[in-house]
Write an enzyme that holds these catalytic residues in place. Sequence first.
Site, PDB file in Angstrom:
ATOM      1  N   THR A  49       7.556  -5.376   4.700  1.00  0.00           N
ATOM      2  CA  THR A  49       6.378  -6.160   5.053  1.00  0.00           C
ATOM      3  C   THR A  49       6.835  -7.403   5.779  1.00  0.00           C
ATOM      4  O   THR A  49       7.680  -8.133   5.291  1.00  0.00           O
ATOM      5  CB  THR A  49       5.550  -6.591   3.829  1.00  0.00           C
ATOM      6  OG1 THR A  49       4.721  -7.677   4.224  1.00  0.00           O
ATOM      7  CG2 THR A  49       6.400  -7.042   2.680  1.00  0.00           C
ATOM      8  N   MET A  60       1.497 -14.320  11.609  1.00  0.00           N
ATOM      9  CA  MET A  60       1.011 -13.318  10.665  1.00  0.00           C
ATOM     10  C   MET A  60       1.100 -13.822   9.226  1.00  0.00           C
ATOM     11  O   MET A  60       1.816 -14.776   8.931  1.00  0.00           O
ATOM     12  CB  MET A  60       1.759 -12.007  10.839  1.00  0.00           C
ATOM     13  CG  MET A  60       1.150 -11.214  11.977  1.00  0.00           C
ATOM     14  SD  MET A  60       1.700  -9.538  12.054  1.00  0.00           S
ATOM     15  CE  MET A  60       0.558  -8.881  13.263  1.00  0.00           C
ATOM     16  N   GLU A 110      -2.634 -16.187   9.794  1.00  0.00           N
ATOM     17  CA  GLU A 110      -3.866 -15.459  10.139  1.00  0.00           C
ATOM     18  C   GLU A 110      -4.852 -15.340   8.977  1.00  0.00           C
ATOM     19  O   GLU A 110      -6.058 -15.239   9.181  1.00  0.00           O
ATOM     20  CB  GLU A 110      -3.530 -14.068  10.663  1.00  0.00           C
ATOM     21  CG  GLU A 110      -2.794 -13.250   9.623  1.00  0.00           C
ATOM     22  CD  GLU A 110      -2.437 -11.856  10.062  1.00  0.00           C
ATOM     23  OE1 GLU A 110      -2.990 -11.373  11.058  1.00  0.00           O
ATOM     24  OE2 GLU A 110      -1.596 -11.245   9.383  1.00  0.00           O
ATOM     25  N   GLY A 148       0.836  -1.200   0.000  1.00  0.00           N
ATOM     26  CA  GLY A 148       0.000   0.000   0.000  1.00  0.00           C
ATOM     27  C   GLY A 148       0.873   1.253   0.000  1.00  0.00           C
ATOM     28  O   GLY A 148       0.627   2.203  -0.756  1.00  0.00           O
ATOM     29  N   ASP A 152       5.095  -9.877   6.136  1.00  0.00           N
ATOM     30  CA  ASP A 152       4.484 -11.021   5.455  1.00  0.00           C
ATOM     31  C   ASP A 152       5.321 -11.543   4.286  1.00  0.00           C
ATOM     32  O   ASP A 152       5.026 -12.598   3.736  1.00  0.00           O
ATOM     33  CB  ASP A 152       3.096 -10.628   4.910  1.00  0.00           C
ATOM     34  CG  ASP A 152       2.096 -10.342   6.012  1.00  0.00           C
ATOM     35  OD1 ASP A 152       2.420 -10.620   7.183  1.00  0.00           O
ATOM     36  OD2 ASP A 152       1.003  -9.845   5.705  1.00  0.00           O
TER      37      ASP A 152
HETATM   38  N1  LIG Z   1      -3.561   2.675  -3.684  1.00  0.00           N
HETATM   39  C1  LIG Z   1      -3.057   3.560  -2.823  1.00  0.00           C
HETATM   40  N2  LIG Z   1      -2.806   4.833  -3.222  1.00  0.00           N
HETATM   41  C2  LIG Z   1      -2.288   5.736  -2.352  1.00  0.00           C
HETATM   42  N3  LIG Z   1      -1.974   5.453  -1.072  1.00  0.00           N
HETATM   43  C3  LIG Z   1      -2.197   4.215  -0.629  1.00  0.00           C
HETATM   44  C4  LIG Z   1      -2.752   3.207  -1.475  1.00  0.00           C
HETATM   45  N4  LIG Z   1      -2.867   2.062  -0.752  1.00  0.00           N
HETATM   46  C5  LIG Z   1      -2.417   2.360   0.480  1.00  0.00           C
HETATM   47  N5  LIG Z   1      -2.008   3.637   0.555  1.00  0.00           N
HETATM   48  C6  LIG Z   1      -1.476   4.324   1.740  1.00  0.00           C
HETATM   49  O1  LIG Z   1      -0.277   3.663   2.149  1.00  0.00           O
HETATM   50  C7  LIG Z   1      -0.205   3.612   3.554  1.00  0.00           C
HETATM   51  C8  LIG Z   1       0.078   2.213   4.024  1.00  0.00           C
HETATM   52  O2  LIG Z   1      -0.819   1.277   3.399  1.00  0.00           O
HETATM   53  P1  LIG Z   1      -1.275  -0.050   4.167  1.00  0.00           P
HETATM   54  O3  LIG Z   1      -1.928   0.312   5.444  1.00  0.00           O
HETATM   55  O4  LIG Z   1      -2.032  -0.872   3.204  1.00  0.00           O
HETATM   56  O5  LIG Z   1       0.083  -0.756   4.595  1.00  0.00           O
HETATM   57  P2  LIG Z   1       1.235  -1.376   3.721  1.00  0.00           P
HETATM   58  O6  LIG Z   1       2.144  -0.306   3.266  1.00  0.00           O
HETATM   59  O7  LIG Z   1       0.653  -2.244   2.666  1.00  0.00           O
HETATM   60  O8  LIG Z   1       2.016  -2.201   4.815  1.00  0.00           O
HETATM   61  P3  LIG Z   1       1.620  -3.610   5.459  1.00  0.00           P
HETATM   62  O9  LIG Z   1       0.441  -4.153   4.712  1.00  0.00           O
HETATM   63  O10 LIG Z   1       2.838  -4.442   5.283  1.00  0.00           O
HETATM   64  O11 LIG Z   1       1.333  -3.322   6.863  1.00  0.00           O
HETATM   65  C9  LIG Z   1      -1.513   4.170   4.089  1.00  0.00           C
HETATM   66  O12 LIG Z   1      -1.271   5.453   4.602  1.00  0.00           O
HETATM   67  C10 LIG Z   1      -2.435   4.194   2.895  1.00  0.00           C
HETATM   68  O13 LIG Z   1      -3.317   5.295   2.912  1.00  0.00           O
HETATM   69  O1  LIG Z   2      -1.306  -3.525  12.180  1.00  0.00           O
HETATM   70  P1  LIG Z   2      -2.698  -4.017  11.978  1.00  0.00           P
HETATM   71  O2  LIG Z   2      -3.565  -2.953  11.414  1.00  0.00           O
HETATM   72  O3  LIG Z   2      -3.242  -4.708  13.136  1.00  0.00           O
HETATM   73  O4  LIG Z   2      -2.617  -5.073  10.798  1.00  0.00           O
HETATM   74  C1  LIG Z   2      -2.079  -6.326  10.927  1.00  0.00           C
HETATM   75  C2  LIG Z   2      -1.613  -6.789   9.584  1.00  0.00           C
HETATM   76  O5  LIG Z   2      -0.411  -6.150   9.261  1.00  0.00           O
HETATM   77  C3  LIG Z   2       0.554  -7.111   8.837  1.00  0.00           C
HETATM   78  O6  LIG Z   2       1.440  -7.308   9.907  1.00  0.00           O
HETATM   79  C4  LIG Z   2       1.316  -6.622   7.647  1.00  0.00           C
HETATM   80  O7  LIG Z   2       0.490  -6.435   6.576  1.00  0.00           O
HETATM   81  C5  LIG Z   2      -0.252  -8.372   8.559  1.00  0.00           C
HETATM   82  O8  LIG Z   2       0.477  -9.545   8.752  1.00  0.00           O
HETATM   83  C6  LIG Z   2      -1.381  -8.230   9.514  1.00  0.00           C
HETATM   84  O9  LIG Z   2      -2.518  -8.878   9.031  1.00  0.00           O
HETATM   85 MG   LIG Z   3      -0.058  -4.237   2.672  1.00  0.00          MG
END
Ligand SMILES: Nc1ncnc2c1ncn2[C@@H]1O[C@H](COP(=O)(O)OP(=O)(O)OP(=O)(O)O)[C@@H](O)[C@H]1O
Ligand SMILES: O=P(O)(O)OC[C@H]1O[C@](O)(CO)[C@@H](O)[C@@H]1O
Ligand SMILES: [Mg+2]
EC number: 2.7.1.11
Length: 627
Positions: A353, A398, A454, A326, A355
């Site tokens: 990540t 996780m 999970e 993300g 994961d």
């Molecule tokens: N498609 C997108 N476009 C712009 N910003 C995004 C998008 N997807 C996610 N974000 C932003 O990126 C940040 C992190 O996204 P998310 O919470 O999905 O975690 P992540 O980076 O995938 O990490 P993880 O899943 O490993 O915890 C958030 O602030 C979210 O608003």
């Molecule tokens: O930090 P939160 O919002 O509880 O989300 C947990 C998720 O974040 C991760 O640690 C990374 O995407 C996943 O393994 C888990 O499902």
């Molecule tokens: Mg993610």
Amino acid sequence: MDDYMMGVISRALKITRSFERKFYSLLFFNVSLLSPYTTYRISTDVKVRSLKSKAAPFYSKSREETFSKAFPSSLFRVQVVLLGSKPRQTSPAIRAESKPSSPTSNHNLDLRSSLASVKILPGNKGEPKPRSRGLASADLICEPKLVYGEAGYVLEDVPHFADFIPSLPTYPNPLQDNQAYSVVKQYFVNKDDTVAHKIVVHKNNPRGTHFRRAGPRQKVYFQSNEVHACIVTCGGLCPGLNTVIRELVCGLSDMYGVTKIVGIEGGYKGFYARNTIPFTPKSVNDIHKRGGTILGTSRGGHDTSKIVDSILDRGINQVYIIGGDGTQKGASVIFEEIRRRGLKVSVVGIPKTIDNDIAVIDKSFGFDTAVEEAQRAINAAHVEAESVENGIGVVKLMGRYSGFIAMYATLASRDVDCCLIPESPFHLEGNGGLFSFIEKRLKENGHMVIVVAEGAGQELIAESMRCMDQKDASGNKLLLDIGLWLSQKIKDYFSGKRKNATINLKYIDPTYMIRAVPSNASDNVYCTLLAHSAIHGAMAGYTGFTVGPVNGRHAYIPFYRVTEKQNKVVITDRMWARLLSSTNQPSFLHQRDIEDSGEDDKASLEYFETDNGHFVGEVCDDVSSTL
Ligand SMILES: Nc1ncnc2c1ncn2[C@@H]1O[C@H](COP(=O)(O)OP(=O)(O)OP(=O)(O)O)[C@@H](O)[C@H]1O
Ligand SMILES: O=P(O)(O)OC[C@H]1O[C@](O)(CO)[C@@H](O)[C@@H]1O
Ligand SMILES: [Mg+2]
């Protein structure tokens, strides 16, 4: 003009006219033919000129020579000037291929004179089909910057300042005078070095996809005192976040003499809602010994224009963004906005990540630490289970969509009897189901340990509980607790009227304890390399990329490559077979699953399929298939 040039021009005209007729749908089809950083408009008039020339259309013999020398013989490129008398207000901005030989020619975003680079393969056959990502038109801006070479070589390059800002000055890399680094032979990487995406090859295979090798370049695009860097961490926690922050600060300072480095607090929203924290090597010296992120993190709150405004207002020109898929999507749109505004600001993603689900890279930081930390929970579950009659230990790990932690922790431990992951749907009842396997194992050993990721079995819980889909602030699906649900189901089964057997089940959920530990030694070193690769790339003028190891070599990877799909355990792969053979658990696989998994492989191959039936690309980004 000779016949050959006539052919090139007429094909260019054909392509250009097809844009006029069916603009949007053809953009999807022809997008890899277009040039980077160019705004396209419907045209009414078309002229063709060589890549080397900005001025006159090429109609002379001498132009033709320049043109054919610059590129591989199998690939012809021409530039098509699209002259529109009335530009459309809503035309999308699109970029695709770089033109290293004339980097300044495509910075011009003036619609009336914008240049398009059109690749024309002989006979127009064998053009790589663009990957269908099901994107909206706004996503087209992330199209590849491809460079083709001999023998099916493809470089999926990353953007560079020179692509959209003309005549930037360069400076000698200060590392050449650095006491530590100046002794290193060939310290600077060759500018043409690239890293192969797939390392297992066959004699007759095309060479396939490559990425630009990471590392220091002889010339840099920033003077030390000009750099104002910022660091932000987004998404969930992961061991190693503080190490990356530390290594970015120390690397910028030690290698490039940078003094202006700040942290953005609380993830993306911190750009516009919080003050920055100044960083020095001294202030971050010990942080790698702590879990979490000293910057804080968040989900949601990504507001691109507010973020870019804040970057501009604060005078920041290097943005280091640490986060998962993300976050990298967010980084990509920040980069696009910065490029659209023509700013000299590098945007660099550092993939995070726990994961391990980020595509292309060998592995994500914190993953090894998580697997190691998971051993403690599995050991505890095993000790508890073997100490009582019919003891069952259930450990949840996780892995939202990918079961890598569960798979590796199981393989490492050898105390696990059954591992359940999201990629391998399972069933409880009946022949070949989980319950009958538990019964069998208890009969054989008197105890057993189950590891469950999970994200596993979500469809089973949803079915039995009739739950609604819930999402977090970033739009990620909120998971139902498979560990608790499964434990209860097992208890219910054995206490049911028919069985009435005594089992002793202990459920351990160490997920957040694992995520919050500091990174181990090998992750620490890995974080250092990631940070250094990121810094070298930004200093060298690259932008809009993610760093990471590809087959052991650090590379600069375009954002779209790491966001277009997630890494998943391939259950028809050798690594999962190793796991099945070590646990002796049922595979839960039906013939249909095996066939479906083959279909996925075919889908990802499609883009690279060539006329002779060979594939130029990769089957899938499966970390488990590296052995
Ligand atoms: N498609 C997108 N476009 C712009 N910003 C995004 C998008 N997807 C996610 N974000 C932003 O990126 C940040 C992190 O996204 P998310 O919470 O999905 O975690 P992540 O980076 O995938 O990490 P993880 O899943 O490993 O915890 C958030 O602030 C979210 O608003
Ligand atoms: O930090 P939160 O919002 O509880 O989300 C947990 C998720 O974040 C991760 O640690 C990374 O995407 C996943 O393994 C888990 O499902
Ligand atoms: Mg993610």
